[in-house]
Design a protein around this motif. Structure first.
Motif, PDB file in Angstrom:
ATOM      1  N   LEU A 192       0.853  -1.190   0.000  1.00  0.00           N
ATOM      2  CA  LEU A 192       0.000   0.000   0.000  1.00  0.00           C
ATOM      3  C   LEU A 192       0.885   1.235   0.000  1.00  0.00           C
ATOM      4  CD1 LEU A 192      -2.844   1.279   0.220  1.00  0.00           C
ATOM      5  CD2 LEU A 192      -2.539   1.256   2.713  1.00  0.00           C
ATOM      6  N   GLN A 193       0.655   2.097  -0.986  1.00  0.00           N
ATOM      7  CA  GLN A 193       1.334   3.382  -1.040  1.00  0.00           C
ATOM      8  C   GLN A 193       0.389   4.475  -0.559  1.00  0.00           C
ATOM      9  OE1 GLN A 193       2.591   3.877  -5.145  1.00  0.00           O
ATOM     10  NE2 GLN A 193       4.681   3.317  -4.638  1.00  0.00           N
ATOM     11  N   GLN A 194       0.881   5.331   0.296  1.00  0.00           N
ATOM     12  CA  GLN A 194       0.123   6.495   0.724  1.00  0.00           C
ATOM     13  C   GLN A 194       0.868   7.740   0.276  1.00  0.00           C
ATOM     14  OE1 GLN A 194      -0.860   6.616   4.869  1.00  0.00           O
ATOM     15  NE2 GLN A 194      -2.181   8.419   4.656  1.00  0.00           N
ATOM     16  N   ARG A 195       0.271   8.452  -0.666  1.00  0.00           N
ATOM     17  CA  ARG A 195       0.909   9.618  -1.291  1.00  0.00           C
ATOM     18  C   ARG A 195       2.327   9.294  -1.759  1.00  0.00           C
ATOM     19  NH1 ARG A 195      -2.366  13.701  -1.417  1.00  0.00           N
ATOM     20  NH2 ARG A 195      -3.954  14.043   0.197  1.00  0.00           N
ATOM     21  N   GLY A 196       2.456   8.145  -2.427  1.00  0.00           N
ATOM     22  CA  GLY A 196       3.716   7.755  -3.036  1.00  0.00           C
ATOM     23  C   GLY A 196       4.692   7.046  -2.130  1.00  0.00           C
ATOM     24  N   VAL A 197       4.372   6.910  -0.850  1.00  0.00           N
ATOM     25  CA  VAL A 197       5.259   6.248   0.112  1.00  0.00           C
ATOM     26  C   VAL A 197       4.660   4.903   0.504  1.00  0.00           C
ATOM     27  CG1 VAL A 197       6.318   6.371   2.394  1.00  0.00           C
ATOM     28  CG2 VAL A 197       6.086   8.449   1.003  1.00  0.00           C
ATOM     29  N   VAL A 198       5.457   3.843   0.403  1.00  0.00           N
ATOM     30  CA  VAL A 198       4.969   2.516   0.780  1.00  0.00           C
ATOM     31  C   VAL A 198       4.874   2.447   2.307  1.00  0.00           C
ATOM     32  CG1 VAL A 198       5.399   0.033   0.706  1.00  0.00           C
ATOM     33  CG2 VAL A 198       5.988   1.450  -1.266  1.00  0.00           C
ATOM     34  N   THR A 199       3.669   2.205   2.805  1.00  0.00           N
ATOM     35  CA  THR A 199       3.434   2.180   4.251  1.00  0.00           C
ATOM     36  C   THR A 199       3.047   0.804   4.767  1.00  0.00           C
ATOM     37  OG1 THR A 199       1.126   2.862   3.893  1.00  0.00           O
ATOM     38  CG2 THR A 199       2.740   4.607   4.316  1.00  0.00           C
ATOM     39  N   LEU A 200       2.763  -0.124   3.868  1.00  0.00           N
ATOM     40  CA  LEU A 200       2.359  -1.473   4.256  1.00  0.00           C
ATOM     41  C   LEU A 200       2.863  -2.446   3.198  1.00  0.00           C
ATOM     42  CD1 LEU A 200      -1.220  -2.547   5.396  1.00  0.00           C
ATOM     43  CD2 LEU A 200      -0.074  -3.765   3.556  1.00  0.00           C
ATOM     44  N   GLY A 201       3.385  -3.567   3.622  1.00  0.00           N
ATOM     45  CA  GLY A 201       3.863  -4.572   2.679  1.00  0.00           C
ATOM     46  C   GLY A 201       3.580  -5.966   3.182  1.00  0.00           C
ATOM     47  N   LEU A 202       3.245  -6.836   2.261  1.00  0.00           N
ATOM     48  CA  LEU A 202       2.896  -8.222   2.594  1.00  0.00           C
ATOM     49  C   LEU A 202       3.377  -9.129   1.479  1.00  0.00           C
ATOM     50  CD1 LEU A 202      -0.696  -9.409   3.601  1.00  0.00           C
ATOM     51  CD2 LEU A 202       0.501 -10.429   1.688  1.00  0.00           C
ATOM     52  N   VAL A 203       4.090 -10.181   1.829  1.00  0.00           N
ATOM     53  CA  VAL A 203       4.477 -11.224   0.883  1.00  0.00           C
ATOM     54  C   VAL A 203       4.038 -12.556   1.483  1.00  0.00           C
ATOM     55  CG1 VAL A 203       6.393 -12.422  -0.246  1.00  0.00           C
ATOM     56  CG2 VAL A 203       6.436  -9.921  -0.045  1.00  0.00           C
ATOM     57  N   TYR A 204       3.215 -13.284   0.722  1.00  0.00           N
ATOM     58  CA  TYR A 204       2.682 -14.550   1.238  1.00  0.00           C
ATOM     59  C   TYR A 204       3.109 -15.698   0.339  1.00  0.00           C
ATOM     60  CZ  TYR A 204      -0.568 -18.166   2.766  1.00  0.00           C
ATOM     61  OH  TYR A 204      -1.102 -19.344   3.226  1.00  0.00           O
TER      62      TYR A 204
END
Length: 260
Positions: free
Chosen positions: A104-116
């Protein structure tokens, strides 16, 4: 949002797992030379989008298979960056190294990441400023001081003969100086492996945002560094990334800077 992303990832993984039992029935299309997409990629992506879109109807999407939906630009408040099946070639051959990647990017900054990883049932998660986790257990990059003792991951996107020559030259440089180099075929999982210490570093050129958005956040939240081949931070735009524990990163950059 993380819980919703996890739900979406598991929904997409269920599509992948069902298809993995009968790979002969998977429909494969060649997007370009040696770059494939399957109906499983597309179905998994749709399943992921449906979960996220239901929860967040105003959010935009940047996806490997369906492209952009919604208002995807620098002014977008929230953009989900999705690779429903990173490692499609592996999946097609039954080679168990592939993953769902959601960021998830918020205003161009990745704030959440998930790899499953649906094969191992490994869930890597990270939120900006809150650390990185594997199956809810905190993870850190490995404390490796010297590149000579490092195990590195890499990858190669099929392209021109010039690109192949460059990849082989990079491989030669790194293989001479480290403990070993692995090309497993999923950049998202390679980055997750750096975050949890299974690899000490990773490098690859010509990747897309959905390949690296989630994995790079995992690395940085686990105490590592992600940057371009010249050490700068614009890897999401260029697609050229080095990710490693801090000291290994510092030793990789001078070796790869000529390829920036």
């Amino acid at each position: 949002m993380l819980n919703t992303a996890i739900k979406a990832a598991r929904r997409g993984a269920a599509v992948i797992n069902r298809a993995s039992f009968d790979l002969d029935r998977v429909t494969v299309t060649e997007k370009q030379h040696n770059d494939f997409v399957t109906d499983v990629d597309q179905a998994a992506e749709q399943a992921i989008i449906e979960v996220l879109q239901k929860a967040y109807p105003d959010h935009a999407f940047l996806c490997e298979e369906s492209g952009t939906t919604g208002n995807v630009n620098d002014e977008s408040e929230f953009v989900w960056v999705i690779d429903p099946l990173d490692g499609t070639t592996n999946f097609m051959h039954g080679f168990p190294q592939y993953a769902v990647s959601i960021a998830l990017q918020q205003r161009g900054v990745v704030t959440l990441g998930l790899v499953y990883d649906p094969v191992a049932n490994d869930l890597f998660t990270a939120e900006k400023g809150a650390g990185a986790y594997l199956n809810e257990k905190r993870i850190r990059v490995r404390k490796q001081d010297r590149i000579s003792g490092a195990l590195l991951g890499t990858g190669y996107k099929n392209g021109s003969p010039k690109a192949l020559d460059e990849y082989l030259k990079m491989y030669g440089i790194m293989a001479e100086r480290c403990h070993g180099v692995r090309r497993a075929g999923s950049a998202a999982l390679d980055l997750a492996y750096v975050a949890c210490g299974r690899l000490d570093g990773f490098y690859e050129k010509n990747l897309q945002p959905w390949d690296i958005a989630a994995g790079s956040l995992l690395v940085t939240e686990a105490g590592g560094i992600a940057g371009e081949f010249n050490g700068e931070s614009n890897y999401m735009a260029t697609g050229h990334i080095i990710a490693a524990s801090p000291r290994v990163f510092g030793q990789m950059v001078p070796l790869l800077a000529e390829f920036a």
